[in-house]
Design a protein around this motif. Structure first.
Motif, PDB file in Angstrom:
ATOM      1  N   LEU A 196       0.820  -1.203   0.000  1.00 36.42           N
ATOM      2  CA  LEU A 196       0.000   0.000   0.000  1.00 36.42           C
ATOM      3  C   LEU A 196       0.858   1.259   0.000  1.00 36.42           C
ATOM      4  CD1 LEU A 196      -2.703  -1.002   2.652  1.00 36.42           C
ATOM      5  CD2 LEU A 196      -3.084  -0.676   0.206  1.00 36.42           C
ATOM      6  N   LYS A 242       0.573   5.103   1.311  1.00 36.09           N
ATOM      7  CA  LYS A 242      -0.219   5.961   2.206  1.00 36.09           C
ATOM      8  C   LYS A 242       0.125   7.424   1.959  1.00 36.09           C
ATOM      9  CE  LYS A 242      -1.181   7.025   7.055  1.00 36.09           C
ATOM     10  NZ  LYS A 242      -0.801   6.753   8.467  1.00 36.09           N
ATOM     11  N   TYR A 243      -0.861   8.204   1.526  1.00 35.33           N
ATOM     12  CA  TYR A 243      -0.685   9.644   1.372  1.00 35.33           C
ATOM     13  C   TYR A 243      -1.066  10.346   2.669  1.00 35.33           C
ATOM     14  CZ  TYR A 243       0.111   9.578  -3.673  1.00 35.33           C
ATOM     15  OH  TYR A 243       0.648   9.391  -4.909  1.00 35.33           O
ATOM     16  N   VAL A 244      -0.371  11.435   2.963  1.00 36.30           N
ATOM     17  CA  VAL A 244      -0.687  12.221   4.161  1.00 36.30           C
ATOM     18  C   VAL A 244      -0.886  13.684   3.778  1.00 36.30           C
ATOM     19  CG1 VAL A 244       0.494  10.701   5.787  1.00 36.30           C
ATOM     20  CG2 VAL A 244       1.787  12.533   4.663  1.00 36.30           C
ATOM     21  N   ASP A 303       3.687   9.066   2.498  1.00 35.76           N
ATOM     22  CA  ASP A 303       4.284   9.191   3.825  1.00 35.76           C
ATOM     23  C   ASP A 303       5.797   9.016   3.826  1.00 35.76           C
ATOM     24  OD1 ASP A 303       4.232   6.479   3.279  1.00 35.76           O
ATOM     25  OD2 ASP A 303       3.500   5.886   5.259  1.00 35.76           O
ATOM     26  N   ASP A 360      -5.804  12.331   9.541  1.00 38.01           N
ATOM     27  CA  ASP A 360      -5.173  11.016   9.618  1.00 38.01           C
ATOM     28  C   ASP A 360      -6.147   9.840   9.489  1.00 38.01           C
ATOM     29  OD1 ASP A 360      -2.791  12.330   9.884  1.00 38.01           O
ATOM     30  OD2 ASP A 360      -2.653  12.105  12.051  1.00 38.01           O
ATOM     31  N   ARG A 410      -8.069   7.789   4.324  1.00 39.34           N
ATOM     32  CA  ARG A 410      -7.124   7.160   3.389  1.00 39.34           C
ATOM     33  C   ARG A 410      -7.179   7.975   2.113  1.00 39.34           C
ATOM     34  NH1 ARG A 410      -7.643   2.604  -0.054  1.00 39.34           N
ATOM     35  NH2 ARG A 410      -9.697   2.178   0.840  1.00 39.34           N
ATOM     36  N   SER A 428      -5.859   9.373  -1.694  1.00 39.19           N
ATOM     37  CA  SER A 428      -5.299   8.815  -2.922  1.00 39.19           C
ATOM     38  C   SER A 428      -5.393   9.838  -4.047  1.00 39.19           C
ATOM     39  CB  SER A 428      -6.043   7.536  -3.323  1.00 39.19           C
ATOM     40  OG  SER A 428      -5.620   7.085  -4.599  1.00 39.19           O
ATOM     41  N   THR A 455      -3.445   3.588  -4.848  1.00 37.16           N
ATOM     42  CA  THR A 455      -3.250   3.182  -3.463  1.00 37.16           C
ATOM     43  C   THR A 455      -2.221   2.071  -3.310  1.00 37.16           C
ATOM     44  OG1 THR A 455      -5.120   1.659  -3.689  1.00 37.16           O
ATOM     45  CG2 THR A 455      -5.589   3.854  -2.799  1.00 37.16           C
ATOM     46  N   ARG A 470       6.135  -3.045   3.299  1.00 36.47           N
ATOM     47  CA  ARG A 470       5.325  -2.537   2.206  1.00 36.47           C
ATOM     48  C   ARG A 470       4.908  -3.629   1.236  1.00 36.47           C
ATOM     49  NH1 ARG A 470       4.994   2.793   1.978  1.00 36.47           N
ATOM     50  NH2 ARG A 470       6.438   4.031   3.197  1.00 36.47           N
TER      51      ARG A 470
END
Length: 302
Positions: free
Chosen positions: A159, A161-163, A240, A257, A260, A262, A266, A298
């Motif tokens: 996956l 993960k965008y923040v 991230d 946070d 999720r 995208s 993803t 990952r």
């Protein structure tokens, strides 16, 4: 049937057009066209459909392509077995990796692989374009996407993960976004696809929401985007791993946070052509990188 004619058909369809096939085969375009026409006449059936830009296989052309590919792979495997007998692992692996993930995550893996296998040449391109991944005879590509192309083998690397992140000072001065729609009016720092509106998808539980972004800074260079976030120029929408160390030090803070996020997808996938013979060098590289992705938490199933 002439084996050389079958392998010529494979090269033409892999190249996508006669001009590119001629370049790869170091022949003239007219010569390639002549041999293709001769093969079609000997069979009595059309094997490829020609357009102004590409050639596509007919049904019988695709079947002959598969046979030709199998023969070509067997010849390559036999040749490699002979040439590498008693030698250390050698060869060339040409790969295309995303600019951010390649530099910030994969570079250490690539350097370690080179230390372990000094006889293998790594030819690495850092780029983010998704279209026509296998152009220029790339062996392996790594890309972020939601669904991999059906015509390629896709190995899940885990996956992404965008923040939503900003410098600590920016967050204290302006306040971090509290709702997904707040990002629509925030000075966003992120990557984007040229010529398209940038839409951010957000998932909260089973619900999917979407917001149109109007970035203040856009770039494919994720190291530059990280610098812009640290400089307090806005809210970054970044993977991230780009700001991992900054978050740990407290220089960067996040919000939203539970969501999720995208933009491009993803998942990280390793992509390569099906039915193409992998040298021992390429096969070793594939398994090495997948193992490293798994150790980093990952990989698929992590």
């Amino acid at each position: 049937m002439d084996v050389n004619a079958l392998t010529l058909l494979v090269e033409i369809l892999d190249a996508g057009n006669l001009s590119e096939a001629a370049r790869r085969l170091k022949m003239s375009r007219a010569n390639v066209s002549y041999h293709l026409n001769h093969l079609e006449k000997s069979i009595g059936l059309q094997l490829v459909r020609r357009t102004t830009r590409r050639v596509e296989p007919t049904e019988i052309g695709l079947k002959l392509y598969e046979h030709g590919r199998a023969i070509q792979n067997a010849i390559l495997a036999a040749r490699e077995s002979v040439t590498t007998l008693g030698q250390t692992l050698q060869g060339r692996v040409r790969l295309s990796v995303p600019s951010g993930y390649g530099q910030l995550v994969m570079s250490d893996w690539l350097i370690e692989f080179k230390r372990l296998y000094p006889g293998i040449v790594l030819d690495v391109m850092f780029e983010n374009r998704v279209e026509d991944l296998m152009r220029d005879e790339v062996d392996i590509a790594v890309r972020v996407m939601s669904e991999p192309p059906q015509n390629l083998v896709a190995r899940d690397m885990g996956l992404v993960k965008y923040v939503a992140c900003a410098s600590k000072e920016w967050g204290e001065t302006h306040g971090m976004p509290q709702r997904l729609e707040d990002l629509g009016t925030a000075p966003v720092i992120t990557a984007a696809v040229v010529g398209r509106q940038l839409r951010l998808a957000g998932y909260l539980g089973d619900a999917r929401h979407e917001v149109l972004l109007e970035p203040t800074i856009i770039s494919e260079n994720f190291l530059f985007l990280r610098q812009a976030v640290l400089a307090g120029l806005g809210v970054g929408i970044l993977p991230d791993y780009v700001v991992h160390d900054d978050l740990r030090r407290g220089d960067v803070v996040t919000s939203l946070d539970p969501w999720r996020l995208s933009i491009f997808g993803t998942h990280m996938y390793m992509l390569y052509m099906p039915n193409r013979h992998h040298t021992r060098a390429a096969s070793t590289f594939i398994e090495f990188v997948l193992a490293e992705a798994g150790k980093a938490g990952r990989g698929a199933g992590a």
